[in-house]
Write a protein that holds these residues in place. Structure first.
Motif, PDB file in Angstrom:
ATOM      1  N   ASP A 147      38.705  54.730  37.537  1.00  0.00           N
ATOM      2  CA  ASP A 147      39.313  53.688  36.733  1.00  0.00           C
ATOM      3  C   ASP A 147      38.032  52.218  36.871  1.00  0.00           C
ATOM      4  OD1 ASP A 147      41.673  54.189  36.023  1.00  0.00           O
ATOM      5  OD2 ASP A 147      42.741  53.737  37.161  1.00  0.00           O
ATOM      6  N   VAL A 148      37.435  52.811  37.446  1.00  0.00           N
ATOM      7  CA  VAL A 148      35.752  51.637  37.622  1.00  0.00           C
ATOM      8  C   VAL A 148      35.034  52.020  36.421  1.00  0.00           C
ATOM      9  CG1 VAL A 148      33.560  50.974  38.973  1.00  0.00           C
ATOM     10  CG2 VAL A 148      35.838  50.668  40.101  1.00  0.00           C
ATOM     11  N   LEU A 149      34.918  53.018  35.900  1.00  0.00           N
ATOM     12  CA  LEU A 149      34.246  53.740  34.995  1.00  0.00           C
ATOM     13  C   LEU A 149      34.913  54.237  33.605  1.00  0.00           C
ATOM     14  CD1 LEU A 149      32.754  56.997  37.609  1.00  0.00           C
ATOM     15  CD2 LEU A 149      31.308  54.402  36.673  1.00  0.00           C
ATOM     16  N   LEU A 150      36.745  54.493  33.525  1.00  0.00           N
ATOM     17  CA  LEU A 150      37.039  54.879  32.653  1.00  0.00           C
ATOM     18  C   LEU A 150      37.762  53.171  31.789  1.00  0.00           C
ATOM     19  CD1 LEU A 150      38.893  57.682  33.762  1.00  0.00           C
ATOM     20  CD2 LEU A 150      37.378  58.389  32.697  1.00  0.00           C
ATOM     21  N   LYS A 151      38.394  53.061  33.011  1.00  0.00           N
ATOM     22  CA  LYS A 151      38.407  51.186  32.406  1.00  0.00           C
ATOM     23  C   LYS A 151      37.560  50.209  32.623  1.00  0.00           C
ATOM     24  CE  LYS A 151      43.678  52.599  33.665  1.00  0.00           C
ATOM     25  NZ  LYS A 151      44.774  52.332  34.363  1.00  0.00           N
ATOM     26  N   GLN A 152      36.423  50.248  33.094  1.00  0.00           N
ATOM     27  CA  GLN A 152      35.648  49.449  33.092  1.00  0.00           C
ATOM     28  C   GLN A 152      36.257  48.085  33.640  1.00  0.00           C
ATOM     29  OE1 GLN A 152      32.853  49.067  30.000  1.00  0.00           O
ATOM     30  NE2 GLN A 152      33.036  51.280  30.031  1.00  0.00           N
ATOM     31  N   LYS A 153      36.281  48.165  34.890  1.00  0.00           N
ATOM     32  CA  LYS A 153      37.533  47.294  35.752  1.00  0.00           C
ATOM     33  C   LYS A 153      37.433  47.643  36.766  1.00  0.00           C
ATOM     34  CE  LYS A 153      42.270  44.472  35.439  1.00  0.00           C
ATOM     35  NZ  LYS A 153      41.196  42.772  35.643  1.00  0.00           N
ATOM     36  N   VAL A 154      37.620  46.861  37.410  1.00  0.00           N
ATOM     37  CA  VAL A 154      37.784  47.138  39.080  1.00  0.00           C
ATOM     38  C   VAL A 154      39.317  46.893  39.655  1.00  0.00           C
ATOM     39  CG1 VAL A 154      36.747  46.290  41.609  1.00  0.00           C
ATOM     40  CG2 VAL A 154      35.628  46.280  39.637  1.00  0.00           C
ATOM     41  N   SER A 155      39.779  47.817  40.215  1.00  0.00           N
ATOM     42  CA  SER A 155      41.329  47.106  39.997  1.00  0.00           C
ATOM     43  C   SER A 155      41.519  46.007  41.973  1.00  0.00           C
ATOM     44  CB  SER A 155      42.289  48.842  40.935  1.00  0.00           C
ATOM     45  OG  SER A 155      41.729  49.401  41.542  1.00  0.00           O
ATOM     46  N   ASP A 156      42.894  45.338  41.199  1.00  0.00           N
ATOM     47  CA  ASP A 156      42.847  44.741  43.459  1.00  0.00           C
ATOM     48  C   ASP A 156      43.095  45.671  44.169  1.00  0.00           C
ATOM     49  OD1 ASP A 156      43.123  42.384  41.282  1.00  0.00           O
ATOM     50  OD2 ASP A 156      45.426  42.424  41.159  1.00  0.00           O
ATOM     51  N   LEU A 157      43.053  47.209  43.983  1.00  0.00           N
ATOM     52  CA  LEU A 157      43.438  47.933  45.301  1.00  0.00           C
ATOM     53  C   LEU A 157      41.805  47.904  45.572  1.00  0.00           C
ATOM     54  CD1 LEU A 157      45.247  50.103  46.735  1.00  0.00           C
ATOM     55  CD2 LEU A 157      44.063  51.350  45.344  1.00  0.00           C
ATOM     56  N   ILE A 158      40.908  47.708  45.679  1.00  0.00           N
ATOM     57  CA  ILE A 158      39.134  47.447  45.828  1.00  0.00           C
ATOM     58  C   ILE A 158      39.147  46.384  45.736  1.00  0.00           C
ATOM     59  CG2 ILE A 158      36.821  47.920  45.562  1.00  0.00           C
ATOM     60  CD1 ILE A 158      37.731  50.460  43.526  1.00  0.00           C
ATOM     61  N   LEU A 159      39.695  44.919  44.975  1.00  0.00           N
ATOM     62  CA  LEU A 159      39.351  43.867  44.897  1.00  0.00           C
ATOM     63  C   LEU A 159      39.012  43.295  46.429  1.00  0.00           C
ATOM     64  CD1 LEU A 159      39.334  42.561  41.753  1.00  0.00           C
ATOM     65  CD2 LEU A 159      37.242  43.153  42.830  1.00  0.00           C
ATOM     66  N   ASN A 160      40.667  43.403  47.276  1.00  0.00           N
ATOM     67  CA  ASN A 160      41.351  42.988  48.058  1.00  0.00           C
ATOM     68  C   ASN A 160      40.861  43.287  49.292  1.00  0.00           C
ATOM     69  OD1 ASN A 160      42.781  41.939  46.374  1.00  0.00           O
ATOM     70  ND2 ASN A 160      44.882  43.164  46.618  1.00  0.00           N
ATOM     71  N   LYS A 161      39.634  44.838  49.407  1.00  0.00           N
ATOM     72  CA  LYS A 161      38.949  44.912  50.486  1.00  0.00           C
ATOM     73  C   LYS A 161      37.657  45.129  50.325  1.00  0.00           C
ATOM     74  CE  LYS A 161      42.113  48.763  52.196  1.00  0.00           C
ATOM     75  NZ  LYS A 161      42.178  48.971  53.193  1.00  0.00           N
ATOM     76  N   VAL A 162      37.236  44.318  49.339  1.00  0.00           N
ATOM     77  CA  VAL A 162      35.847  44.068  49.327  1.00  0.00           C
ATOM     78  C   VAL A 162      35.611  42.560  49.774  1.00  0.00           C
ATOM     79  CG1 VAL A 162      34.890  45.861  47.871  1.00  0.00           C
ATOM     80  CG2 VAL A 162      34.747  43.468  47.170  1.00  0.00           C
ATOM     81  N   ASN A 163      34.377  42.719  50.464  1.00  0.00           N
ATOM     82  CA  ASN A 163      33.884  41.409  50.605  1.00  0.00           C
ATOM     83  C   ASN A 163      33.167  40.383  50.220  1.00  0.00           C
ATOM     84  OD1 ASN A 163      30.833  42.058  51.090  1.00  0.00           O
ATOM     85  ND2 ASN A 163      31.605  42.995  52.934  1.00  0.00           N
ATOM     86  N   ASP A 164      32.650  39.879  49.947  1.00  0.00           N
ATOM     87  CA  ASP A 164      31.940  38.562  49.598  1.00  0.00           C
ATOM     88  C   ASP A 164      30.475  39.387  49.062  1.00  0.00           C
ATOM     89  OD1 ASP A 164      34.012  36.969  48.546  1.00  0.00           O
ATOM     90  OD2 ASP A 164      33.270  35.703  50.091  1.00  0.00           O
ATOM     91  N   LYS A 165      29.711  39.779  49.581  1.00  0.00           N
ATOM     92  CA  LYS A 165      28.197  40.328  49.574  1.00  0.00           C
ATOM     93  C   LYS A 165      28.571  40.879  48.034  1.00  0.00           C
ATOM     94  CE  LYS A 165      26.698  41.041  54.471  1.00  0.00           C
ATOM     95  NZ  LYS A 165      26.291  41.946  55.145  1.00  0.00           N
ATOM     96  N   LYS A 166      26.952  41.696  47.834  1.00  0.00           N
ATOM     97  CA  LYS A 166      27.013  41.710  46.648  1.00  0.00           C
ATOM     98  C   LYS A 166      26.687  43.968  46.819  1.00  0.00           C
ATOM     99  CE  LYS A 166      24.289  38.651  44.257  1.00  0.00           C
ATOM    100  NZ  LYS A 166      22.831  38.281  43.630  1.00  0.00           N
ATOM    101  N   VAL A 167      27.049  44.585  46.069  1.00  0.00           N
ATOM    102  CA  VAL A 167      27.006  45.870  46.017  1.00  0.00           C
ATOM    103  C   VAL A 167      25.460  46.130  45.720  1.00  0.00           C
ATOM    104  CG1 VAL A 167      27.801  48.168  45.069  1.00  0.00           C
ATOM    105  CG2 VAL A 167      29.421  46.030  45.546  1.00  0.00           C
ATOM    106  N   LEU A 168      25.126  47.034  45.904  1.00  0.00           N
ATOM    107  CA  LEU A 168      23.286  47.914  45.519  1.00  0.00           C
ATOM    108  C   LEU A 168      23.687  49.276  44.754  1.00  0.00           C
ATOM    109  CD1 LEU A 168      20.237  48.013  45.685  1.00  0.00           C
ATOM    110  CD2 LEU A 168      20.520  49.538  47.766  1.00  0.00           C
TER     111      LEU A 168
END
Length: 591
Positions: free
Chosen positions: A515-536
């Motif tokens: 869905d990150v690619l199809l809807k161009q939106k990051v779901s809460d399922l992912i956002l609730n688990k990532v930290n504050d660092k950036k992604v390479l």
């Protein structure tokens, strides 16, 4: 490396990364280096949990073995392969103490001729262990000894439990593959006990059957007890009944591409047999079976009352009959719910498959969709039967002319030696470079030495890879060259990957990733688990433009237009190296 692409490279990667990864807050069994931020449990990574856990303990608590992990992995599976002749010799020798040299040659030769050794080439290393199928034959002999009255019920039960449970820690497929012939052999002797009204015998076989089931059940309990994603996984799998994953009956007489001996029987299969369906018996076994059956039939017909003697012999050969029935049903199960023969343009309902009446009703059966693997114990049973046949007809020939008997023996040994030699030469061509060597990786990424990887929490790749959920509509398969690149970058940087190339991944996680690619939106399922660092983020434009891997219509935009998220999520460009563009993504604020 035995192979450095496709599943083989992935299996090296998941093993290597699990051993060296930092401890996961989700426990010892949790693997963190793919499917970020969810990770996965090692039972679903193809990294051989038994070996991976042992090596992780040594690496974490004793001494650093990170530089030797690929070598350790290779030597471990080679060692299991190279000790196989010892057990084959022990299997055969007690029955026939003469012709020691013949038994030694057969024991060594069949080690290199059996179908499981092909798994070294195709990279499914933990399915190369023929030793387990040979152990099954020892257990079948013990069951027969029980039938003869020997009091070995407890030792037999312990052997069965240990084999089923421990083999499942190498690969879960071994549980049904090995349990099937044991269960069939027990069923055969249970039926004999019923006909003879031997209730004590029936009780013993039932107890061993329960032991077989208990070992598999306890392994599943272990897996489910540590797997917090268990309820999220699909109960069934797609692809059950797929032709290329089933055993082709004609494969038993279809030589491999490297066999140089002209086959005695010509197969009607004109194409190369798929990697899963391969099961050539080897020229020794085919020549031996045809010679043996011809001599035995001729011997019986030449004798007065030969057919009566044959019926009497069959009646007293319960062990042999049990092996034959078990072998036939094992091969039938491996052939799938519908059997196709290349010499007949029809397919038939395969009622002899133990799965035929259940696979549509019991979802877990479809998880074992590579049915051809169930043929492996059938191969070993047929090999054992062919050796027994050899000693039988050798005795017949030798009573008339020991010279003729020895000539036949020498010819068969030469055939076996040639088949084994052909495979070893072929295998030697597959010794490939270790793409995970530290020096090679450092040279590959020398232009990134000034990049501070500690600023990032994970790597996101474009094209992305999402494999393993069993929902092909949301699957993005990988391109080998790209996979090698991002796996090596993960090792170099120490960063986990959003990419997923594993098995039976939770479907909601795969859906969130695509869905990150199809809807161009990051779901809460992912956002609730990532930290504050950036992604390479690494983007390979040529790989996206020339995406040449099969993809379902729903996922096509994710494969061919995934790079749109670069603009959508306001990613900042870092550098470009050899056609790969590097970005950083503030996933918490741009999602």
């Amino acid at each position: 490396m035995f192979t450095n692409s496709y599943d083989g490279l992935k299996n090296y990667f998941t093993f290597y990364q699990y051993v060296i990864q930092e401890a996961s807050p989700m426990g010892l069994w949790h693997y963190t280096q793919m499917n970020y931020p969810f990770g996965e449990y090692i039972f679903f990574t193809d990294n051989t949990p038994f070996l991976a856990l042992l090596m992780r303990f040594i690496h974490q608590h004793l001494f650093d073995i990170s530089h030797h992990l690929v070598a350790i992995h290779n030597y471990f599976f080679l060692a299991l392969h190279l000790i196989l002749p010892v057990f084959i010799y022990k299997l055969i020798k007690p029955s026939y103490r003469s012709q020691i040299l013949f038994i030694i040659i057969m024991s060594i030769g069949i080690t290199w001729v059996n179908p499981q050794v092909q798994k070294f080439i195709y990279g499914v290393f933990n399915l190369s262990i023929s030793l387990f199928s040979v152990f099954v034959l020892f257990i079948l002999k013990d069951i027969y000894r029980l039938h003869l009255g020997e009091k070995i019920i407890w030792s037999t039960a312990l052997k069965i439990f240990a084999l089923i449970f421990l083999s499942g820690l190498f690969h879960i497929y071994y549980v049904p593959i090995l349990a099937l012939p044991i269960g069939l052999f027990l069923l055969y002797f249970s039926i004999l006990s019923l006909t003879q009204k031997s209730w004590s015998g029936l009780t013993k076989y039932a107890a061993l059957g329960l032991t077989t089931a208990l070992a598999g059940i306890l392994l599943l309990v272990l897996i489910n007890s540590v797997d917090s994603y268990a309820a999220l996984r699909r109960p069934g799998a797609q692809g059950f009944g797929y032709d290329l994953w089933q055993f082709a009956p004609e494969a038993i007489i279809t030589p491999y591409v490297f066999n140089s001996i002209v086959p005695l029987l010509k197969s009607c299969i004109t194409t190369i047999v798929s990697s899963e369906s391969q099961g050539f018996l080897g020229n020794f076994m085919i020549y031996n079976l045809l010679i043996g059956l011809t001599i035995i039939i001729g011997y019986l017909l030449s004798k007065k009352n030969g057919l009566r003697s044959f019926r009497s012999a069959v009646k007293n050969s319960k062990f042999i009959i049990g092996l034959i029935i078990t072998m036939l049903i094992v091969y039938a199960t491996a052939s799938g719910p519908f059997v196709k023969f290349c010499f007949i343009p029809l397919s038939f309902d395969n009622w002899f498959s133990v799965f035929y009446f259940f696979y549509k009703k019991v979802d877990i059966i479809t998880q074992f969709r590579c049915l051809a693997r169930f043929s492996w114990p059938g191969f070993w049973t047929l090999f054992y039967l062919s050796i027994l046949l050899y000693f039988k007809y050798y005795k017949i020939i030798s009573t008339k002319s020991i010279a003729y008997a020895n000539v036949v023996s020498v010819i068969l040994c030469m055939i076996m030696i040639k088949d084994a030699s052909d495979f070893i030469k072929y295998q030697n061509a597959f010794r490939l470079s270790n793409v995970f060597q530290e020096k090679e990786i450092e040279t590959k990424f020398k232009d990134l030495k000034n990049l501070d990887f500690s600023k990032y929490q994970a790597i996101y790749t474009l094209p992305a890879v999402i494999v393993g959920s069993e929902n092909y509509d949301i699957t993005l398969n990988d391109q080998p060259a790209w996979t090698e690149y991002w796996m090596r970058l993960s090792i170099y940087s120490g960063l986990p990957l959003f990419n997923c190339k594993m098995s039976r991944t939770a479907e909601n996680q795969a859906q969130a990733q695509i869905d990150v690619l199809l809807k161009q939106k990051v779901s809460d399922l992912i956002l609730n688990k990532v930290n504050d660092k950036k992604v390479l983020v690494i983007y390979w434009p040529d790989g996206e433009r020339n995406y040449d891997v099969a993809v379902q219509p729903l996922a096509r935009p994710a494969a061919f237009e995934g790079s749109k998220i670069i603009k959508q999520f306001k990613m900042d460009s870092l550098t470009s190296i050899e056609g790969i563009i590097y970005y950083e993504w503030d996933i918490k604020n741009n999602n």
